[in-house]
Design an enzyme around this catalytic site. Sequence first.
Site, PDB file in Angstrom:
ATOM      1  CE1 TYR A   1      -8.994  -0.351   9.002  1.00 23.50           C
ATOM      2  CE2 TYR A   1      -9.585   0.475  11.181  1.00 23.50           C
ATOM      3  CZ  TYR A   1      -8.714   0.447  10.104  1.00 23.50           C
ATOM      4  OH  TYR A   1      -7.573   1.195  10.134  1.00 23.50           O
TER       5      TYR A   1
ATOM      6  N   GLY B   1      -0.697   8.058   0.798  1.00 19.01           N
ATOM      7  CA  GLY B   1      -0.963   8.100   2.224  1.00 19.01           C
ATOM      8  C   GLY B   1       0.239   7.803   3.095  1.00 19.01           C
TER       9      GLY B   1
ATOM     10  N   GLY C   1       1.678   4.995   3.601  1.00 24.57           N
ATOM     11  CA  GLY C   1       2.633   4.123   2.921  1.00 24.57           C
ATOM     12  C   GLY C   1       3.641   4.908   2.112  1.00 24.57           C
TER      13      GLY C   1
ATOM     14  N   GLY D   1       0.826  -1.207   0.000  1.00 28.69           N
ATOM     15  CA  GLY D   1       0.000   0.000   0.000  1.00 28.69           C
ATOM     16  C   GLY D   1       0.853   1.247   0.000  1.00 28.69           C
TER      17      GLY D   1
END
Length: 484
Positions: free
Chosen positions: A284, A129, A131, A125
Amino acid sequence: MDLPETDSEDEMAPGWEERCTADGFVFYAHHGTKTTQWQHPRTNKRKRVTGELPFGWERQITEDGKVFFVDHINHKTTYTDPRLAFAVEETHTLNDFRQRFDASSTGIQVLHGRDLSGKVAVVTGANCGVGYETVRSLAYHGCTVILACRDVRKGEAAVAQLQSQRPSASCHVMHLDLASLASVRTFAHTLTLRFRVCNILILNAGVLASQHSLTEDGYERTWQVNHLSQLYLALLLAPSLTTSARIIFVSCEAHRFAMLDTQTLTDEVLSPPHATSFTPIMAYCNTKLCNVLTALELQRRFGERGINCYAVHPGNALSSSLTRHWWGYRLLHSFVRPFTKSLQQACSSTVFCAASPDLAQYGGLYVNNCVPCRPAPAALDPVMANRLWVSSLAMIERILGRRAFNLQYLPGVEQKGQVKGDGSKQDDDTAEDWLSERFGKESPEYGTDYWAGHLHLTSQLPAPDNISGSVSSSCPHSTNKDGQ
């Protein structure tokens, strides 16, 4: 000798000077008494510096034998060893840990002075963001970073942006779709062929779905992307991880709100097959708990080999692409944005676990704001961790079969006795599965039968009390300055 009051424990009284031996031991000289000592005159603790000079520095010697240091980036020279600015106190237990960073620290600040040249890191990822900021922090300090992205074009755009800021950055984009176990296997195989070793594995990718959906493997998307595929990737790359390698799971404080226990930890709860039993936020939270459980379980199994595993909390309500699937999450995050971390601050705990020498001898930690802290009680349950381990591996084998964990049987990897392209047979001595280079047949994690055609992890698993390795389950609580 009386020392003056000061706000800094490291500040020394007049007359003292900090020096460093050639092999990295810090000592203190007092010019008035002409004496030296190993202990810091204020804290009474010893320090060491890492063997490497900060990124861009070089050690040189004058004709008369004097040692000096050159900073090629800022074009400066000094007789003071620059490593002294990043000396690390010797600790005997985690209770000796002294906090040097907090919620306001950024990833680049955490790595200041570190030279990661020669290190290979994999970040999932990674094209946006937290990452992307993690990649940027590592690449700025010389690390070779592989961006594992579902959309290769977005990954290449991220690399282009990064290299426009730092042309020397060594970054590579590779395709990885965490919604496909076959894609994970192909990625691991390709990475092994291209780079052979991995020093840092950062499992950063995550999804917060707005509605129930199944992957091509038939599992609920949040479960597979956030946990199952990333665990599978860690296991496939485990033989390539070097001694002192680190695995970091980007979890979340939301793991404290998970609704999992030893009784409810079933395949139907972990991966709900129907929308009627699916709640996005609860799915989540459950996967984030699974991240912490898996990090501690991997530490139990791989800790004695020098592989340290961590789970981290990046921050609350971050302005990242995690909220892209529902406008309600985006609206909520936009309201609280002024009170939360920046993305550079959010990656600080990740890069702290990935490269800080402070944690070199400690694994199996949950880290928040660059400080080890205690996770939820459920995350410390070894029975629950072992059940999750067995269930997860069974799910993987259900899709890919019993050879799921053996890269020997991927295309391009020749087997013992296999006929090669020129008509000759593969030599027995050179055909042995490369997995055996890292994990011998006596390994407690693997029941191995290389030439019978399977390397599996689900049989003969040790009971939790007998699992080797070490996990710190008594981490000191951290005080978060911003409540995150």
